[in-house]
Design a protein around this motif. Structure first.
Motif, PDB file in Angstrom:
ATOM      1  N   ASN A  93       8.041   3.461   8.054  1.00  7.57           N
ATOM      2  CA  ASN A  93       6.866   4.098   8.653  1.00  7.57           C
ATOM      3  C   ASN A  93       7.244   5.181   9.648  1.00  7.57           C
ATOM      4  N   ALA A  94       8.277   4.922  10.464  1.00  5.88           N
ATOM      5  CA  ALA A  94       8.714   5.932  11.433  1.00  5.88           C
ATOM      6  C   ALA A  94       9.219   7.181  10.714  1.00  5.88           C
ATOM      7  N   THR A  95       9.944   6.977   9.626  1.00  2.00           N
ATOM      8  CA  THR A  95      10.438   8.110   8.839  1.00  2.00           C
ATOM      9  C   THR A  95       9.288   8.955   8.304  1.00  2.00           C
ATOM     10  N   LEU A  96       8.260   8.278   7.811  1.00  2.00           N
ATOM     11  CA  LEU A  96       7.117   8.996   7.257  1.00  2.00           C
ATOM     12  C   LEU A  96       6.354   9.777   8.323  1.00  2.00           C
ATOM     13  N   PHE A  97       6.194   9.200   9.490  1.00  2.00           N
ATOM     14  CA  PHE A  97       5.445   9.894  10.544  1.00  2.00           C
ATOM     15  C   PHE A  97       6.199  11.120  11.063  1.00  2.00           C
ATOM     16  N   ILE A  98       7.520  11.069  11.046  1.00  2.38           N
ATOM     17  CA  ILE A  98       8.287  12.271  11.381  1.00  2.38           C
ATOM     18  C   ILE A  98       7.978  13.376  10.380  1.00  2.38           C
ATOM     19  N   GLY A  99       7.925  13.006   9.109  1.00  2.00           N
ATOM     20  CA  GLY A  99       7.588  13.976   8.079  1.00  2.00           C
ATOM     21  C   GLY A  99       6.187  14.531   8.221  1.00  2.00           C
ATOM     22  N   VAL A 100       5.229  13.674   8.584  1.00  2.20           N
ATOM     23  CA  VAL A 100       3.845  14.119   8.787  1.00  2.20           C
ATOM     24  C   VAL A 100       3.783  15.183   9.885  1.00  2.20           C
ATOM     25  N   PHE A 101       4.477  14.932  10.994  1.00  2.00           N
ATOM     26  CA  PHE A 101       4.461  15.860  12.113  1.00  2.00           C
ATOM     27  C   PHE A 101       5.068  17.211  11.735  1.00  2.00           C
ATOM     28  N   LEU A 102       6.229  17.184  11.091  1.00  2.00           N
ATOM     29  CA  LEU A 102       6.930  18.426  10.764  1.00  2.00           C
ATOM     30  C   LEU A 102       6.177  19.232   9.713  1.00  2.00           C
ATOM     31  N   GLU A 103       5.610  18.547   8.725  1.00  3.58           N
ATOM     32  CA  GLU A 103       4.896  19.268   7.672  1.00  3.58           C
ATOM     33  C   GLU A 103       3.634  19.934   8.219  1.00  3.58           C
ATOM     34  N   THR A 104       2.892  19.226   9.065  1.00  4.91           N
ATOM     35  CA  THR A 104       1.700  19.804   9.667  1.00  4.91           C
ATOM     36  C   THR A 104       2.057  20.985  10.565  1.00  4.91           C
ATOM     37  N   LEU A 105       3.118  20.826  11.353  1.00  6.18           N
ATOM     38  CA  LEU A 105       3.584  21.907  12.223  1.00  6.18           C
ATOM     39  C   LEU A 105       3.951  23.138  11.403  1.00  6.18           C
ATOM     40  N   ALA A 106       4.589  22.931  10.256  1.00 10.47           N
ATOM     41  CA  ALA A 106       5.019  24.047   9.415  1.00 10.47           C
ATOM     42  C   ALA A 106       3.836  24.825   8.858  1.00 10.47           C
ATOM     43  N   LEU A 107       2.836  24.112   8.352  1.00 13.10           N
ATOM     44  CA  LEU A 107       1.691  24.789   7.746  1.00 13.10           C
ATOM     45  C   LEU A 107       0.863  25.543   8.787  1.00 13.10           C
ATOM     46  N   ILE A 108       0.632  24.921   9.942  1.00 10.07           N
ATOM     47  CA  ILE A 108      -0.109  25.603  10.999  1.00 10.07           C
ATOM     48  C   ILE A 108       0.697  26.796  11.511  1.00 10.07           C
TER      49      ILE A 108
ATOM     50  N   GLU B 206       0.863  -1.178   0.000  1.00 14.99           N
ATOM     51  CA  GLU B 206       0.000   0.000   0.000  1.00 14.99           C
ATOM     52  C   GLU B 206       0.903   1.233   0.000  1.00 14.99           C
ATOM     53  N   PRO B 207       1.438   1.647  -1.138  1.00 15.74           N
ATOM     54  CA  PRO B 207       2.400   2.744  -1.150  1.00 15.74           C
ATOM     55  C   PRO B 207       1.727   4.097  -0.954  1.00 15.74           C
ATOM     56  N   PRO B 208       2.180   4.887   0.021  1.00 13.84           N
ATOM     57  CA  PRO B 208       1.474   6.127   0.333  1.00 13.84           C
ATOM     58  C   PRO B 208       2.117   7.375  -0.226  1.00 13.84           C
ATOM     59  N   ASN B 209       2.593   7.374  -1.469  1.00  5.23           N
ATOM     60  CA  ASN B 209       3.118   8.605  -2.013  1.00  5.23           C
ATOM     61  C   ASN B 209       1.998   9.615  -2.104  1.00  5.23           C
ATOM     62  N   GLY B 210       2.181  10.792  -1.532  1.00  3.26           N
ATOM     63  CA  GLY B 210       1.028  11.642  -1.631  1.00  3.26           C
ATOM     64  C   GLY B 210       1.071  13.076  -1.216  1.00  3.26           C
ATOM     65  N   GLY B 211       0.405  13.364  -0.088  1.00  3.76           N
ATOM     66  CA  GLY B 211      -0.082  14.694   0.188  1.00  3.76           C
ATOM     67  C   GLY B 211       0.956  15.794   0.180  1.00  3.76           C
ATOM     68  N   TYR B 212       2.215  15.509   0.525  1.00  2.00           N
ATOM     69  CA  TYR B 212       3.194  16.570   0.637  1.00  2.00           C
ATOM     70  C   TYR B 212       3.473  17.224  -0.697  1.00  2.00           C
TER      71      TYR B 212
ATOM     72  N   PHE C 184      11.483  14.048   4.687  1.00  2.00           N
ATOM     73  CA  PHE C 184      11.273  12.755   5.347  1.00  2.00           C
ATOM     74  C   PHE C 184      10.185  11.945   4.639  1.00  2.00           C
ATOM     75  N   LEU C 185       9.131  12.620   4.193  1.00  2.00           N
ATOM     76  CA  LEU C 185       8.068  11.924   3.474  1.00  2.00           C
ATOM     77  C   LEU C 185       8.555  11.424   2.122  1.00  2.00           C
ATOM     78  N   PHE C 186       9.269  12.275   1.422  1.00  2.00           N
ATOM     79  CA  PHE C 186       9.716  11.927   0.072  1.00  2.00           C
ATOM     80  C   PHE C 186      10.753  10.814   0.073  1.00  2.00           C
ATOM     81  N   VAL C 187      11.814  10.993   0.843  1.00  2.00           N
ATOM     82  CA  VAL C 187      12.891  10.000   0.864  1.00  2.00           C
ATOM     83  C   VAL C 187      12.390   8.668   1.399  1.00  2.00           C
ATOM     84  N   GLY C 188      11.473   8.718   2.359  1.00  2.00           N
ATOM     85  CA  GLY C 188      10.959   7.476   2.921  1.00  2.00           C
ATOM     86  C   GLY C 188      10.116   6.663   1.964  1.00  2.00           C
ATOM     87  N   SER C 189       9.557   7.303   0.945  1.00  2.00           N
ATOM     88  CA  SER C 189       8.612   6.597   0.073  1.00  2.00           C
ATOM     89  C   SER C 189       9.064   6.442  -1.366  1.00  2.00           C
ATOM     90  N   VAL C 190       9.977   7.297  -1.844  1.00  2.00           N
ATOM     91  CA  VAL C 190      10.251   7.346  -3.279  1.00  2.00           C
ATOM     92  C   VAL C 190      10.876   6.061  -3.816  1.00  2.00           C
TER      93      VAL C 190
END
Length: 502
Positions: free
Chosen positions: A122-137, A60-66, A162-168
């Motif tokens: 997965n851990a790499t991706l979740f770090i990216g999720v946290f930082l990206e959300t923090l940045a936009l808010i 289930e590859p999650p390349n996406g929202g960023y 973190f999102l890109f490198v973890g999934s590409v």
């Protein structure tokens, strides 16, 4: 901007693939009747010569929202340039924010690679999720330009990295014959998502203000990326992937240097095109709404074109299509964009150039897999991302405006803004620059194509086969196998113009 994926399209393809591993097709087609298997546990061995337990895990590859969110920066840039939202900020400052976010995403790639090796994808991706959300808010509460640097520039960029490198590198692990098609579907998300985000961002800015536009984007990005990160599956252990953060020995390989040249010049053209098109639209008298539509249609062109580019790449050759599409992108910028003075022509150009402008992101992983092989693909891609830092940012000091804008520029968008003229077609020099950079990138791929043909000829000579019978994916030598092969039987000039699927 950087990059990438349609979750639903990728799910469909991967489920179809995993269905075959789960026995939903005739098992007799997987019976191993070939006793001449390759000596190592290659990807071709795993897929072509019988199922293994790891293949039964549904991917289930999650390349996406960023990639979607950063694709909307062109709309933010147009707003920043046309409104005095940050008093004292210049066009170069705003260009620096966009370039900084991409460069940070690429610069953080060694750290993201180490995190993937130590803690998993997965851990790499979740770090990216946290930082990206923090940045936009966080960006929604900014009132000074340096705060925007830290939020939408640095923090967002690191999260995106973190999102890109973890999934590409995950998608190529699951495919061989349809690798480019799968990667094209994944990277189409930045086009389809960019279409929605560009239109939605402009509407949100007009209706709710820029602060709430950032907050809504942050909430949506968190929701999409968190779900995708939880669904990610990789095959790093099965393939025996090397997770070296920096493999300097790759710099000794001329073919790898050619891929770096392709990426470097492609990004100089791509970033200018992506971030400047909405601003160019307003410069010729169109409204900001029309400018956002033009930017959205560029993303739509990418969403429609990337799967098609991937599908054709698998049939005609990945390096062949990468060369051709990169050259066409440059040609379109020189032949159409320069003369696009109306909304209709600009819409036509945006859709057309969108299909080929992001070819690098569609094909870099499959092409690099054929150049260096799957085992060291993550290390090779890490170096690629670091090299791409240079054309995607600029080296600017906060006090530059106090010294007559003494800015040392190495980034694509700051260069484009500096190339703007005061009268007439103010973007003419930037348009010429974009077209020439794409053509320079195509030349790098042209010579890489000649190298690949030479490798096929060398493998064919050793295996006593015709070049047409050689597996182009398997003909990606490491240093040891390359030294064991002989010389190609044709000249460089002949290989440059020879037709072969590579």
């Amino acid at each position: 901007s950087c990059i990438l994926g349609d979750l639903h399209g990728a799910r469909i393809m991967f489920r179809e693939r995993s269905a075959s591993w789960d026995g939903n097709i005739d098992n007799s087609s997987h019976t191993n009747t070939n006793t001449n298997l390759p000596p190592r546990d290659s990807e071709e061995t795993i897929i072509a010569h019988g199922p293994r337990p790891i293949e039964r895990i549904p991917a289930e590859p999650p390349n996406g929202g960023y990639g979607w969110v950063n694709s909307s920066y062109g709309v933010f840039l147009a707003y920043y340039l046309n409104n005095n939202y940050y008093p004292g900020a210049t066009a170069l400052h705003f260009a620096f924010v966009g370039g900084l976010s991409i460069s940070q995403a690429l610069l953080v790639s060694p750290l993201a690679t180490i995190t993937t090796r130590s803690y998993g994808t997965n851990a790499t991706l979740f770090i990216g999720v946290f930082l990206e959300t923090l940045a936009l808010i966080g960006a929604s509460f900014t009132r000074e330009i340096w705060q925007l640097f830290l939020s939408q520039g640095v923090c967002f960029g690191i999260g995106m990295g973190f999102l890109f490198v973890g999934s590409v590198g995950v998608v190529p692990q699951w495919f061989t014959t349809r690798r480019s098609l799968a990667n094209g579907i994944a990277t189409a998300g930045s086009g389809i998502g960019g279409l929605m985000y560009s239109l939605a961002t402009n509407a949100m800015i007009q209706s709710f203000g820029i602060g709430w536009a950032f907050r809504i984007l942050g909430i949506v990005a968190f929701t999409v990326n968190a779900v995708c990160a939880a669904l990610m599956k990789d095959r790093n252990k099965t393939i025996g992937v090397s997770q070296l953060a920096f493999d300097y020995t790759l710099f000794k390989r001329s073919e790898f240097l050619l891929t770096l040249g392709w990426g470097f010049f492609s990004m100089l053209g791509y970033i200018v095109l992506l971030f400047s098109l909405p601003s160019y639209a307003t410069s010729i008298g169109l409204s900001s709404k029309q400018g956002s539509i033009v930017g959205a249609l560029l993303n739509l062109g990418q969403g429609l074109g990337r799967p098609a580019v991937g599908m054709v790449s698998d049939s005609v050759g990945r390096i062949n299509i990468a060369f051709l599409c990169t050259f066409v992108a440059g040609l379109l910028c020189l032949a159409i964009w320069i003369f696009a003075k109306s909304f209709g022509v600009l819409v036509f150009f945006s859709l057309l150039v969108g299909t080929v402008s992001g070819t690098f992101w569609t094909t870099i992983a499959p092409v690099e897999a054929e150049v260096v092989g799957l085992k060291i693909l993550p290390s090779a891609l890490t170096i690629v991302w670091i090299v791409l830092v240079l054309p995607t940012t600029c080296n600017s000091h906060p006090w530059a405006t106090r010294f007559h804008e003494l800015i040392i520029m190495t980034g694509a968008e700051p260069i484009a803004l500096e190339l703007r003229r005061r009268t007439g077609n103010i973007y003419l020099h930037a348009q010429i620059f974009t077209g020439l950079m794409y053509i320079a990138a195509a030349l790098s791929m042209w010579f890489l194509r000649a190298w690949k043909i030479a490798e096929i000829e060398r493998v064919a000579a050793v295996e006593e086969k015709s070049p047409a019978e050689v597996d182009v994916v398997a003909a990606a030598p490491d240093d040891n196998t390359s030294q064991a092969l002989g010389k190609p039987n044709s000249s460089v000039l002949r290989r440059l113009f020879a037709w072969r699927k590579v």
